[in-house]
Design a protein around this motif. Structure first.
Motif, PDB file in Angstrom:
ATOM      1  N   PHE B  78      22.098   5.602 -18.236  1.00 27.35           N
ATOM      2  CA  PHE B  78      22.155   5.347 -19.690  1.00 27.35           C
ATOM      3  C   PHE B  78      21.790   6.541 -20.564  1.00 27.35           C
ATOM      4  O   PHE B  78      21.539   6.361 -21.758  1.00 27.35           O
ATOM      5  CB  PHE B  78      21.264   4.154 -20.085  1.00 27.35           C
ATOM      6  CG  PHE B  78      21.450   2.937 -19.230  1.00 27.35           C
ATOM      7  CD1 PHE B  78      22.710   2.460 -18.933  1.00 27.35           C
ATOM      8  CD2 PHE B  78      20.357   2.268 -18.706  1.00 27.35           C
ATOM      9  CE1 PHE B  78      22.886   1.333 -18.139  1.00 27.35           C
ATOM     10  CE2 PHE B  78      20.522   1.148 -17.907  1.00 27.35           C
ATOM     11  CZ  PHE B  78      21.782   0.686 -17.626  1.00 27.35           C
ATOM     12  N   GLU B  83      32.533   6.870 -21.514  1.00 24.87           N
ATOM     13  CA  GLU B  83      33.824   7.214 -22.132  1.00 24.87           C
ATOM     14  C   GLU B  83      34.818   6.078 -21.908  1.00 24.87           C
ATOM     15  O   GLU B  83      34.695   5.321 -20.947  1.00 24.87           O
ATOM     16  CB  GLU B  83      34.409   8.455 -21.481  1.00 24.87           C
ATOM     17  CG  GLU B  83      33.685   9.732 -21.804  1.00 24.87           C
ATOM     18  CD  GLU B  83      34.337  10.900 -21.078  1.00 24.87           C
ATOM     19  OE1 GLU B  83      35.232  11.526 -21.667  1.00 24.87           O
ATOM     20  OE2 GLU B  83      33.951  11.172 -19.929  1.00 24.87           O
ATOM     21  N   THR B  85      38.589   6.069 -20.870  1.00 24.99           N
ATOM     22  CA  THR B  85      39.543   7.052 -20.368  1.00 24.99           C
ATOM     23  C   THR B  85      40.949   6.472 -20.196  1.00 24.99           C
ATOM     24  O   THR B  85      41.809   7.115 -19.616  1.00 24.99           O
ATOM     25  CB  THR B  85      39.063   7.602 -19.004  1.00 24.99           C
ATOM     26  OG1 THR B  85      38.927   6.501 -18.101  1.00 24.99           O
ATOM     27  CG2 THR B  85      37.728   8.317 -19.126  1.00 24.99           C
ATOM     28  N   GLY B  86      41.154   5.260 -20.696  1.00 19.78           N
ATOM     29  CA  GLY B  86      42.449   4.615 -20.531  1.00 19.78           C
ATOM     30  C   GLY B  86      43.499   5.100 -21.514  1.00 19.78           C
ATOM     31  O   GLY B  86      43.248   5.983 -22.337  1.00 19.78           O
ATOM     32  N   ARG B 198      31.765  -8.816 -20.708  1.00 22.80           N
ATOM     33  CA  ARG B 198      32.557  -8.535 -19.497  1.00 22.80           C
ATOM     34  C   ARG B 198      34.032  -8.775 -19.775  1.00 22.80           C
ATOM     35  O   ARG B 198      34.897  -8.067 -19.277  1.00 22.80           O
ATOM     36  CB  ARG B 198      32.105  -9.433 -18.349  1.00 22.80           C
ATOM     37  CG  ARG B 198      30.713  -9.113 -17.860  1.00 22.80           C
ATOM     38  CD  ARG B 198      30.414  -9.733 -16.533  1.00 22.80           C
ATOM     39  NE  ARG B 198      30.854 -11.114 -16.451  1.00 22.80           N
ATOM     40  CZ  ARG B 198      31.322 -11.671 -15.362  1.00 22.80           C
ATOM     41  NH1 ARG B 198      31.440 -10.972 -14.257  1.00 22.80           N
ATOM     42  NH2 ARG B 198      31.699 -12.938 -15.350  1.00 22.80           N
ATOM     43  N   LEU B 201      35.353  -5.933 -21.925  1.00 18.68           N
ATOM     44  CA  LEU B 201      35.603  -4.745 -21.109  1.00 18.68           C
ATOM     45  C   LEU B 201      36.988  -4.797 -20.466  1.00 18.68           C
ATOM     46  O   LEU B 201      37.736  -3.822 -20.491  1.00 18.68           O
ATOM     47  CB  LEU B 201      34.528  -4.640 -20.024  1.00 18.68           C
ATOM     48  CG  LEU B 201      34.754  -3.646 -18.892  1.00 18.68           C
ATOM     49  CD1 LEU B 201      34.805  -2.224 -19.420  1.00 18.68           C
ATOM     50  CD2 LEU B 201      33.670  -3.765 -17.837  1.00 18.68           C
ATOM     51  N   LYS B 202      37.333  -5.941 -19.889  1.00 19.93           N
ATOM     52  CA  LYS B 202      38.645  -6.065 -19.243  1.00 19.93           C
ATOM     53  C   LYS B 202      39.772  -6.069 -20.281  1.00 19.93           C
ATOM     54  O   LYS B 202      40.828  -5.489 -20.071  1.00 19.93           O
ATOM     55  CB  LYS B 202      38.711  -7.374 -18.449  1.00 19.93           C
ATOM     56  CG  LYS B 202      38.016  -7.325 -17.105  1.00 19.93           C
ATOM     57  CD  LYS B 202      38.970  -6.888 -16.017  1.00 19.93           C
ATOM     58  CE  LYS B 202      38.254  -6.869 -14.670  1.00 19.93           C
ATOM     59  NZ  LYS B 202      39.033  -6.188 -13.650  1.00 19.93           N
ATOM     60  N   ALA B 203      39.536  -6.776 -21.390  1.00 22.40           N
ATOM     61  CA  ALA B 203      40.577  -6.881 -22.410  1.00 22.40           C
ATOM     62  C   ALA B 203      40.643  -5.627 -23.274  1.00 22.40           C
ATOM     63  O   ALA B 203      41.599  -5.453 -24.026  1.00 22.40           O
ATOM     64  CB  ALA B 203      40.330  -8.109 -23.283  1.00 22.40           C
ATOM     65  N   GLU B 204      39.624  -4.800 -23.172  1.00 25.91           N
ATOM     66  CA  GLU B 204      39.550  -3.527 -23.898  1.00 25.91           C
ATOM     67  C   GLU B 204      39.590  -3.756 -25.411  1.00 25.91           C
ATOM     68  O   GLU B 204      40.542  -3.385 -26.100  1.00 25.91           O
ATOM     69  CB  GLU B 204      40.617  -2.556 -23.411  1.00 25.91           C
ATOM     70  CG  GLU B 204      40.381  -2.227 -21.931  1.00 25.91           C
ATOM     71  CD  GLU B 204      41.325  -1.201 -21.342  1.00 25.91           C
ATOM     72  OE1 GLU B 204      42.408  -1.006 -21.916  1.00 25.91           O
ATOM     73  OE2 GLU B 204      40.974  -0.606 -20.303  1.00 25.91           O
ATOM     74  N   GLU B 219      22.620  -2.657 -21.157  1.00 24.17           N
ATOM     75  CA  GLU B 219      22.363  -1.908 -19.918  1.00 24.17           C
ATOM     76  C   GLU B 219      23.431  -2.222 -18.882  1.00 24.17           C
ATOM     77  O   GLU B 219      23.137  -2.546 -17.732  1.00 24.17           O
ATOM     78  CB  GLU B 219      20.957  -2.236 -19.402  1.00 24.17           C
ATOM     79  CG  GLU B 219      19.869  -1.764 -20.370  1.00 24.17           C
ATOM     80  CD  GLU B 219      18.468  -2.228 -19.987  1.00 24.17           C
ATOM     81  OE1 GLU B 219      18.359  -3.203 -19.226  1.00 24.17           O
ATOM     82  OE2 GLU B 219      17.510  -1.611 -20.465  1.00 24.17           O
ATOM     83  N   THR B 220      24.671  -2.154 -19.304  1.00 26.86           N
ATOM     84  CA  THR B 220      25.766  -2.606 -18.459  1.00 26.86           C
ATOM     85  C   THR B 220      26.862  -1.551 -18.265  1.00 26.86           C
ATOM     86  O   THR B 220      27.820  -1.803 -17.557  1.00 26.86           O
ATOM     87  CB  THR B 220      26.407  -3.865 -19.078  1.00 26.86           C
ATOM     88  OG1 THR B 220      26.602  -3.638 -20.476  1.00 26.86           O
ATOM     89  CG2 THR B 220      25.511  -5.073 -18.907  1.00 26.86           C
ATOM     90  N   ASN B 221      26.720  -0.420 -18.924  1.00 24.30           N
ATOM     91  CA  ASN B 221      27.706   0.660 -18.811  1.00 24.30           C
ATOM     92  C   ASN B 221      29.104   0.256 -19.291  1.00 24.30           C
ATOM     93  O   ASN B 221      30.109   0.707 -18.745  1.00 24.30           O
ATOM     94  CB  ASN B 221      27.796   1.191 -17.377  1.00 24.30           C
ATOM     95  CG  ASN B 221      26.866   2.385 -17.168  1.00 24.30           C
ATOM     96  OD1 ASN B 221      26.202   2.834 -18.112  1.00 24.30           O
ATOM     97  ND2 ASN B 221      26.826   2.914 -15.964  1.00 24.30           N
ATOM     98  N   ILE B 222      29.155  -0.583 -20.287  1.00 28.43           N
ATOM     99  CA  ILE B 222      30.448  -0.976 -20.848  1.00 28.43           C
ATOM    100  C   ILE B 222      30.736  -0.103 -22.069  1.00 28.43           C
ATOM    101  O   ILE B 222      29.967  -0.135 -23.036  1.00 28.43           O
ATOM    102  CB  ILE B 222      30.454  -2.459 -21.259  1.00 28.43           C
ATOM    103  CG1 ILE B 222      30.244  -3.339 -20.024  1.00 28.43           C
ATOM    104  CG2 ILE B 222      31.764  -2.824 -21.950  1.00 28.43           C
ATOM    105  CD1 ILE B 222      30.200  -4.817 -20.334  1.00 28.43           C
ATOM    106  N   PRO B 223      31.816   0.651 -22.045  1.00 25.99           N
ATOM    107  CA  PRO B 223      32.069   1.552 -23.180  1.00 25.99           C
ATOM    108  C   PRO B 223      32.599   0.855 -24.423  1.00 25.99           C
ATOM    109  O   PRO B 223      32.895   1.505 -25.416  1.00 25.99           O
ATOM    110  CB  PRO B 223      33.093   2.544 -22.625  1.00 25.99           C
ATOM    111  CG  PRO B 223      33.743   1.858 -21.487  1.00 25.99           C
ATOM    112  CD  PRO B 223      32.765   0.867 -20.945  1.00 25.99           C
TER     113      PRO B 223
END
Lengths: 397, 485
Positions: B78, B83, B85-86, B198, B201-204, B219-223
C-alpha cells in the motif's frame, strides 16, 4: 530500435537489466553456450471481435479438446481449434446474461457450466441454456466469479459464499461462515483437482475441501496483517486471494499482492521484486504441474517454469508495436530475452487455461493461443535464443 | 526536467480539449491538465506515464503501534499507488443521443432484513442522509448547467444495498452494465462495501466511498476505489493516543456490536492498546438490535476498568451508557463516531454529558463552503445535515468534478481522481489522498460538554503522538521500541 524495445521491456518488468548503460549486451552466460533453459512459446495466434468474438474483454477461457470456450463481457463463444472458426451466443440466443466470468466443462457429460456475473449459473447442454439463480435454486448469490466441476457436483464461487449443486440428486449445499472456515464469505475462485476443492476467498485466504472426508482446512496469512508480509515463505502471502490450482499435490495461489506455492511441507512466496512475475496484481492462475503455473497479471503473463531455480518466463506485448517478448529470468536476473512476435494481444491478462502443450490466455483486448509445438516441461540444455525467435523454425527446442 | 517543463506549459497548451466551455476550463488545474494530456495521448495498449502516489509510511502509523514493530517485514504493501493498465482509455464516448449523464448511488436506504449487516437492517438513517447529500450535489451541478460538454443533466441512479444477502454486488452490476452509470458513490456497511468494490474492479468502474470507515475497505489493492471519509484506523489512533498517551488509562474495556462495523472498528483499538503495553482487559460483543446489555456490562463492571470504549450504532450506544450508569459504572465512556447523533442524545439524555467520541471531521470549522452547504441542505430537506450527508455531498461533488473534467470515459474518470495532486476541498475539510486513495485528512475528538458536542483537534487537547518514521519499514533500520512507562 528493436534492442531498445527489449531494454524498455525488461526495465518495465522491473528486471535487473543484464546490460550496461552503454547498450553493450552483457548476458548472464555466453550467448552461444548451452545452458538449462525453459521452453519459450514463440508461436501465438490472437482472436478478437474481428475474428467473431462477441467481445474482446475475456473473463474466462476453458479448452475442452478441440473446443475452446470463451467467456466475455459480451457473450459466450466457442472456438474450434481445428478450423479457427468462432461461434458465439448472446442473450438473444438464450444465454441468460452476457457477462461470463467463469467456465468449466463436465468431462463426463460434455456440459458447459458458466459463471454469470450477476445472473447466477448456467448450463449449456445440447444447444440449450439452463439457468439457476438466487430466486429459483439454492445458489447463494447471483454474482458468480468462478465455477468448477467436481465429479457429479458443480461448485460456484459467489460473492456471498460458495454453492455446490449435485447434478444427479439436484441437491444444493451452501457454504458460508456457518459451516466452513470462512472468516469472510467473498468467494472469488474455485478449482478442483486431486480430490480437493480449493476456494480462493477474498479476505479468507484459501479453503481446501477434501471430497473424500468432507473436511475443510484453511490457509491464511500467518502474520494476520493486511499491510505487510512479515515473512515471505511462512504461508500464503495475503488473505485477499484471487485463484488457486492444485496439481501433483502442490497448491498454487494467486492474489492481488503476489503468488504462493505450497508443496504440502514448504511454502514459497513470489513477488515481482524477487521473481519473474510481471506484477503483483494477479487476476487469475492456471496450473500445469507442481513445477509450472501461469499467472495473469495486469502487466503481462508470468509463467513459473522451474520452482527449484526460480526460473520464470514473462510474456508481454510491446504496447507500441505489433510484437511481443518473452523474458526468461532466474532469481530476477534476466538470462534471455526473445522477441516472439505478437504473443498476448494485451498486457492486461485476465484468464488462462492449459490444454496439453498449448496455453490459452484471455486478456482485456482479445484471446491468445500459445501453441506449444515441441513443448517440454522444466529446463533443458539449449542455446540462448537470439533476439528474434519468430523466424526460428519450431520455436524453442 | 522534461516532466517539469511539460507540467509548466501544459496548462497553456492542453488545459482543455477543443470546444470546452469556459466554465469547464475553470475546473481544470494545471496538474489535471497534464494528466488529461497524457491519458488522451495513449492508445488501447499503452499505459500513460503518470506519477504514482508514493507514501513512506502506511496510514501515518506511529512506529510503536506498527504490527511486528520489532521485525523488518519482507514486504510492505500500500505504499505505491495501484495503476489501471487496461485498454479502456481508448474507448470512444457515447453518441450524441445521450440524454443524461448517470451517476450511481448505493446505500442502505430501505428498511429490510439483512443478513449481511448482522440481522435487522439498521443503517437506513445514515444511508438516507448520505443520499440527500448526493442528491443536493447533483441538483446543484444541474443548476450550474449539468454536464458542461453536452449541456445535459446529471441523473442519479439510486439503489439499496441492504436487501438480499450480497445484494450490493447485483446492484453494482446493474448500474455498470444496464444503467451504464459513469461512476458510483456509496456504501456504508463494511461487508456490502467489500462485495461492491470487487464487482467494481471486474466491471472497471470507479467507486467513491463516503460512509464506510472499515480500514480494510481500502486495503484491497483495487485501483478503482477511493474514500473521502477518514477511517476507523485514523479515528482509533487518535482515540487511543488520548486514552493512553494523554490520560494514561491502564485498564481499558471494549463493548462492541457483533457485526463487521464493530468487529473491524475495534481492531486498531485493540492492537494499539496491546502495542502500547495496555492490552484490553475485556472485550464483549453484543447482537445488533439488542436492548439488554446486562450480561456484557456485569462482566465489564467486574473487571474494574478505568474506561470503556463502545463501537457500534447510536441507539445501542445510548442504551449501553444508560445501563452502565444505572449499574453505578461511572467510568469515562468513549465511542465511535456513530454515537454523535440525535438518536443517541434522545435516548441517553443527561448521561450523554462527558461522552467522548472519535470523529472524522470538525463540523464547527469556520468555512464559507460548509455554511453554504448547511444553508442549502436545510432549504432542500428542511433538516440539519450530519456527517453522512456532508461526506456524501463531498464524494458526489468529487465524482461530478471528475466526470466534468475527464469526459465520458470510465478509465479517464478514474485517472483524474487517482492522479489528483491536491486535496479535495470538501465541506468536511480538505481531503488529501494516500497512495491507496484513502482519506488521510485530520480527525477529531468530539466531547459532549454543557449540552453540546465540542470538536477538538489533537493540538487543541495536547494529545501526544507517537513517532511516525519518514521511511518505509523494509528499507529502514529496525530499532527497539521503548515500552510505555
Amino acid at each position: 530500435m528493436r534492442l531498445a524495445s527489449v531494454f524498455a521491456l525488461a526495465a518495465g518488468l522491473g528486471c535487473i537489466l543484464p546490460w550496461g548503460s552503454g547498450g553493450q549486451a552483457q548476458t548472464a552466460a555466453p550467448a552461444a553456450a548451452a545452458q538449462k533453459l525453459p521452453y519459450i512459446y514463440t508461436h501465438w495466434r490472437q482472436f478478437t471481435t474481428k475474428d467473431g468474438l462477441p467481445n474482446d474483454h475475456i473473463f474466462a477461457v476453458k479448452a475442452d479438446g478441440p473446443r475452446v470456450w470463451i467467456g466475455t463481457e459480451g457473450g459466450l463463444a466457442m472456438l474450434d481449434k481445428r478450423t479457427g472458426k468462432i461461434r458465439s451466443w448472446t442473450e438473444k440466443d438464450g444465454l441468460p446474461w452476457r457477462v461470463i466470468t467463469g467456465i468449466d466443462v463436465d468431462k463426463k457429460t460434455g456440459d458447459v457450466w458458466l459463471a454469470l456475473f450477476g445472473a447466477g449459473l448456467a448450463r449449456f447442454s445440447g444447444g440449450r441454456f439452463d439457468h439457476w439463480h438466487q430466486m429459483n435454486s439454492g445458489l447463494v448469490n447471483d454474482v458468480v466469479y468462478a465455477v468448477a466441476v467436481e465429479n457429479d457436483n458443480v461448485w460456484a464461487a459467489t460473492t456471498a459464499g460458495a454453492s455446490r449443486y449435485n447434478t444427479v440428486t439436484k441437491e444444493w449445499t451452501v457454504f458460508t461462515e456457518k459451516n466452513a472456515p470462512m472468516e469472510e464469505i467473498w468467494n472469488y475462485g474455485v478449482h478442483y483437482g486431486d480430490g480437493k476443492v480449493h476456494l480462493a476467498v477474498w479476505g479468507s485466504g484459501i479453503l481446501e475441501y477434501d471430497v473424500a472426508t468432507g473436511r475443510w482446512k484453511d490457509y491464511l496469512d500467518p502474520d494476520g496483517e493486511m499491510e505487510i508480509d512479515l515473512y515471505r515463505d511462512d504461508g500464503i502471502i495475503h488473505v485477499i486471494t484471487t485463484g488457486a490450482g492444485y496439481v501433483d499435490k502442490v497448491l498454487w495461489v494467486s492474489s492481488y499482492f503476489g503468488a504462493s506455492r505450497y508443496d504440502g511441507r514448504h511454502w514459497r512466496g513470489f513477488y515481482n521484486q524477487d521473481s519473474g512475475l510481471p506484477s503483483d496484481f494477479i487476476n487469475n492462475i492456471a496450473v500445469r504441474s507442481g513445477n509450472e503455473a501461469w499467472f495473469c497479471t495486469d502487466k503481462g503473463l508470468g509463467a513459473a517454469v522451474d520452482v527449484a531455480t526460480n526460473t520464470w518466463v514473462a510474456y508481454t506485448r510491446d504496447p507500441k508495436r505489433n510484437t511481443g517478448y518473452a523474458v526468461v529470468t532466474r532469481d530476477k536476473q534476466v538470462i534471455e530475452t526473445v522477441e516472439t512476435g505478437l504473443n498476448i494481444p494485451h498486457n492486461y491478462t485476465i484468464s488462462a487455461d492449459i490444454n496439453g502443450n498449448d496455453v490459452w490466455i484471455g486478456t482485456a483486448k482479445g484471446l491468445a493461443w500459445g501453441i506449444g509445438k515441441d513443448y517440454y516441461p522444466g529446463l533443458r540444455e539449449r542455446g540462448v535464443m537470439t533476439a528474434s525467435a519468430r523466424s526460428a523454425s519450431g520455436g524453442a527446442r | 526536467m522534461k516532466r517539469i517543463c511539460l507540467a509548466l506549459i501544459a496548462p497553456l497548451l492542453f488545459a482543455q480539449r477543443p470546444g470546452d466551455p469556459p466554465e469547464l476550463r475553470a475546473l481544470i488545474d494545471p496538474d489535471t491538465a497534464e494528466v488529461l494530456r497524457r491519458i488522451d495521448a495513449v492508445g488501447p495498449y499503452e499505459v500513460p506515464d503518470l506519477r504514482l502516489k508514493q507514501d513512506t509510511n502506511y496510514a501515518k502509523t506511529p512506529i510503536d503501534i506498527e504490527p511486528y514493530s520489532g521485525a523488518k517485514p519482507y514486504k510492505e504493501h500500500f505504499l505505491v499507488q495501484m495503476e489501471y493498465t487496461g485498454p479502456r482509455r481508448a474507448e470512444p464516448e457515447p453518441g450524441p443521443d445521450l440524454k443524461s449523464v448517470k451517476i450511481g448511488f448505493i446505500g442502505p436506504i430501505m428498511a429490510t432484513v439483512s443478513v449481511a449487516t448482522g440481522g435487522a437492517s439498521h443503517e437506513e438513517a445514515l444511508g438516507i442522509k448520505m443520499l440527500q447529500g448526493a442528491q443536493l450535489a447533483i441538483e446543484q451541478a444541474n443548476a450550474r448547467g449539468g454536464y458542461l460538454r453536452r449541456k445535459i443533466p446529471f441523473e442519479l441512479v439510486v439503489s439499496n444495498d441492504n436487501g438480499l444477502w450480497g445484494a450490493s454486488g447485483n446492484e453494482i452490476i446493474n448500474m455498470a452494465y444496464k444503467d451504464r452509470v459513469w461512476g458510483i458513490l456509496g456504501t456504508i456497511d463494511g461487508a456490502n462495501s467489500h462485495i461492491a468494490i470487487r464487482v467494481a474492479l471486474k466491471a472497471e468502474i470507479v467507486m467513491v466511498n463516503s460512509g464506510d470507515t472499515d480500514p480494510t475497505f481500502i486495503e484491497t489493492n483495487i485501483p478503482w476505489v477511493m474514500r473521502v471519509i477518514s477511517d476507523d484506523r485514523q479515528q482509533s489512533y487518535l482515540l487511543m493516543d488520548y486514552i493512553i498517551r494523554k490520560m494514561n488509562y491502564r485498564r481499558i474495556g471494549i463493548i462492541r456490536a457483533s457485526n463487521r462495523y464493530g468487529r473491524f472498528g475495534v481492531r486498531e483499538v485493540r492492537d494499539s492498546a496491546r502495542r502500547l503495553q495496555r492490552p484490553i482487559i475485556l472485550e464483549m460483543a453484543y447482537r445488533v438490535g439488542a436492548e439488554d446489555f446486562s450480561l456484557q456490562l456485569e462482566r465489564l463492571k467486574a473487571a474494574n476498568l478505568d474506561c470503556i470504549i463502545h463501537w457500534g450504532d447510536a441507539k445501542e450506544s445510548a442504551l449501553i451508557l444508560n445501563q452502565m450508569r444505572k449499574m453505578g459504572m461511572n467510568q469515562p465512556y468513549f465511542a465511535s463516531d456513530r454515537t454523535v447523533s440525535d438518536e443517541f442524545l434522545a435516548i441517553a439524555g443527561k448521561n450523554a454529558e462527558g461522552v467522548i467520541c472519535a470523529y472524522p471531521w470538525n463540523p464547527d470549522r469556520k468555512d464559507p463552503k460548509l455554511d453554504e452547504f448547511r444553508k442549502a441542505f436545510r432549504a432542500r430537506f428542511n433538516q440539519e445535515p450530519e456527517t453522512y450527508a456532508a461526506h456524501g455531498y463531498d464524494g458526489m461533488n468529487l465524482l461530478i468534478w471528475a466526470i466534468q473534467v475527464a469526459g465520458l470515459n470510465r478509465a479517464k474518470i478514474r485517472d483524474v481522481l487517482a492522479y489528483r495532486s491536491q486535496p479535495w476541498p470538501g465541506v468536511t475539510g480538505d481531503i488529501p489522498f494516500s497512495a491507496t486513495l484513502d482519506d488521510l485528512g485530520e480527525v477529531f475528538i468530539c466531547r459532549r460538554e454543557n449540552g453540546a458536542w465540542k470538536y477538538y483537534s489533537r493540538e487543541d487537547l495536547g494529545i501526544p503522538r507517537g513517532y511516525i518514521p519518514a521511511r518505509d519499514r523494509v528499507s529502514r533500520a529496525t530499532g527497539a521500541i521503548e515500552p510505555m512507562k
